[in-house]
Design a protein around this motif. Structure first.
Motif, mmCIF file in Angstrom:
data_model
loop_
_atom_site.group_PDB
_atom_site.id
_atom_site.type_symbol
_atom_site.label_atom_id
_atom_site.label_comp_id
_atom_site.label_asym_id
_atom_site.label_seq_id
_atom_site.Cartn_x
_atom_site.Cartn_y
_atom_site.Cartn_z
ATOM 1 N N UNK A 12 0.813 -1.218 0.000
ATOM 2 C CA UNK A 12 0.000 0.000 0.000
ATOM 3 C C UNK A 12 0.848 1.270 0.000
ATOM 4 N N UNK A 13 1.978 1.231 0.712
ATOM 5 C CA UNK A 13 2.836 2.414 0.816
ATOM 6 C C UNK A 13 4.244 1.994 1.224
ATOM 7 N N UNK A 14 5.146 2.963 1.311
ATOM 8 C CA UNK A 14 6.539 2.665 1.635
ATOM 9 C C UNK A 14 6.690 2.080 3.033
ATOM 10 N N UNK A 15 5.930 2.578 3.987
ATOM 11 C CA UNK A 15 6.024 2.063 5.360
ATOM 12 C C UNK A 15 5.669 0.580 5.413
ATOM 13 N N UNK A 16 4.611 0.186 4.715
ATOM 14 C CA UNK A 16 4.224 -1.216 4.709
ATOM 15 C C UNK A 16 5.277 -2.068 3.996
ATOM 16 N N UNK A 17 5.789 -1.582 2.881
ATOM 17 C CA UNK A 17 6.819 -2.310 2.140
ATOM 18 C C UNK A 17 8.066 -2.510 3.011
ATOM 19 N N UNK A 37 10.143 1.469 -5.188
ATOM 20 C CA UNK A 37 9.553 2.796 -5.176
ATOM 21 C C UNK A 37 8.113 2.805 -5.633
ATOM 22 N N UNK A 38 7.602 4.007 -5.776
ATOM 23 C CA UNK A 38 6.205 4.191 -6.122
ATOM 24 C C UNK A 38 5.876 3.734 -7.526
ATOM 25 N N UNK A 39 4.717 3.103 -7.659
ATOM 26 C CA UNK A 39 4.216 2.659 -8.954
ATOM 27 C C UNK A 39 2.745 3.045 -9.057
ATOM 28 N N UNK A 52 -4.520 3.330 -8.308
ATOM 29 C CA UNK A 52 -3.904 3.865 -7.109
ATOM 30 C C UNK A 52 -2.394 3.763 -7.145
ATOM 31 N N UNK A 53 -1.777 4.391 -6.145
ATOM 32 C CA UNK A 53 -0.329 4.337 -5.996
ATOM 33 C C UNK A 53 0.018 3.222 -5.022
#
Length: 105
Positions: A12-17, A37-39, A52-53
Motif C-alpha cells: 500500500x505504501x513505503x512504510x508497509x513495504x 519505489x512508487x508505482x 492507485x499508488x
C-alpha cells in the motif's frame, strides 16, 4: 535446477513495504529485499476498475523458504488479497545464488 526465487510484491505504501522487507529478512525468509519505489497500479477489484499508488517490493528467497515467505507476507500485509508472485531464477551469478541459499537456510 536453481533453488532461488524472485518474489514480486506490491504494498500500500513505503512504510508497509519496509515493514514487510525488514521482517522477512530478519526472520531469514528472504536473503534480501529491494523497494523499487512508487508505482501506478490499475486493476480490477470488486467488480470495477481501480487505480492507485503502491510500492513495489522484490525479495530473493530459496525454494525451501518460499511457502513460509508467502504466508508471512500475507500475515503482515494490509490487503485482503496481496500481490505475491514467485518466479524461479533460471540463472545468474553463481555466487549470488549460493548466497541466497545460505542466508535462507
Amino acid at each position: 535446477m536453481r533453488d532461488a526465487f524472485w518474489v514480486y510484491v506490491t504494498a500500500e505504501n513505503e512504510a508497509e513495504a519496509k515493514l514487510i522487507a525488514k521482517t522477512v529478512v530478519e526472520e531469514r525468509l528472504a536473503a534480501c529485499a529491494n523497494l523499487l519505489g512508487g508505482i501506478q497500479s490499475i486493476y480490477w477489484w470488486e467488480g470495477k476498475v481501480c487505480e492507485g499508488e503502491e510500492v513495489a517490493l522484490v525479495l530473493k528467497t530459496s525454494n525451501a523458504r518460499k511457502t513460509e515467505l508467502i504466508d508471512r507476507i500475507k500475515q503482515l500485509h494490509s490487503y485482503d488479497c496481496p500481490c505475491i508472485v514467485c518466479l524461479p531464477i533460471a540463472d545468474g551469478n553463481p555466487g549470488f545464488l549460493s548466497w541466497i541459499a545460505a542466508e535462507t537456510s
